[in-house]
Design a protein around this motif. Structure first.
Motif: not given
Ligand SMILES: Nc1ncnc2c1ncn2[C@@H]1O[C@H](COP(=O)(O)OP(=O)(O)OP(=O)(O)O)[C@@H](O)[C@H]1O
Length: 228
Positions: A171-195
């Motif tokens: 989660l820490h690394y994914l949050a870093g990617l979201k901050r640093e990269l511009r790539v659009p992302t679709l996340l599939v999840s059933h967990q509210a905290d990661e969403v």
């Protein structure tokens, strides 16, 4: 901008979904069996809907009526499947280079060294996938997908099945990617905290249908009490 309006049916399950979102980080949130993976596979070109249209930033990937159905490789998407699909006979470096070799010429999402740094992969490059922890293997799969310089990144339950510390790590690394990269992302999840941590907008899916598309703040307000 993602624009999906499709319908498909298989073995008693019907998916009929419409999503139009401008969010750079969109999540598809719903219970097990609600159709999240099926929708992601339709986007990736692995299942052809019976009806409808899929467009990404104005590029049509699928249009049943117009006879358009781009093959998976031509869609330019970086997909991280639930089972990761790392090549077991290749080192981490060669798994990553496989992604880089299949990079799209048109776009530049992230360079090799930047991906290594952003995902903390430097110490793992000589290792084989079998020797990696669950969290490490996911980071490598995400790195390989990014190095293909995708127009968008699709992540299918990137934290599921990990123990607590490994979830926090990825989660820490994914949050870093979201901050640093511009790539659009679709996340599939059933967990509210990661969403909550990763998405700007959330499409709620149940029984193959989109119930609502909410901004992250509204999602947080509604699902904050749901345990992860
Ligand atoms: N290959 C398949 N053939 C037939 N039916 C399938 C297939 N894969 C999934 N299904 C069915 O489609 C429905 C939606 O499954 P899907 O995997 O898309 O849900 P999901 O929301 O991703 O669930 P999970 O979080 O458990 O992965 C389920 O009823 C499932 O049994």
């Amino acid at each position: 901008m993602i624009d999906i309006d499709i319908a498909l049916a298989r073995d008693g399950f019907a998916l009929e979904t419409a999503i139009a979102s401008r969010a750079r980080a969109l999540a598809l949130f719903g219970p097990s069996g609600s159709g999240k993976t099926t929708l992601l596979h339709a986007l990736a070109g692995l299942i052809a809907p019976a009806r409808g249209r899929i467009a990404l930033d104005g590029h049509v990937l699928f249009d049943r009526a117009a006879g358009i159905d781009l093959p998976p490789a031509a869609r330019g998407l970086g997909v991280v499947f639930q089972d990761l699909r790392l090549f077991p006979h290749l080192s981490v470096r060669d798994n990553l280079l496989y992604g880089a070799r299949h990079a799209r010429a048109r776009s530049r999402v992230a360079e090799f060294d930047a991906v290594i740094a952003l995902l903390g992969l430097g110490a793992l490059l000589a290792r084989r996938p079998e020797s990696l922890s669950g969290g490490e293997a996911r980071r490598v799969a995400i790195g390989r997908a990014l190095l293909a310089q995708p127009v968008a990144l699709l992540l299918d339950e990137p934290l599921s099945g990990l123990h607590r510390e490994a979830r926090a790590e990825v989660l820490h690394y994914l949050a870093g990617l979201k901050r640093e990269l511009r790539v659009p992302t679709l996340l599939v999840s059933h967990q509210a905290d990661e969403v909550t941590a990763l998405a700007e907008e959330v499409a709620l899916i149940e029984d193959g249908r989109i119930l609502a598309t909410l901004p992250a703040a509204a999602f947080r307000a509604r699902f904050a009490a749901v345990p992860g």
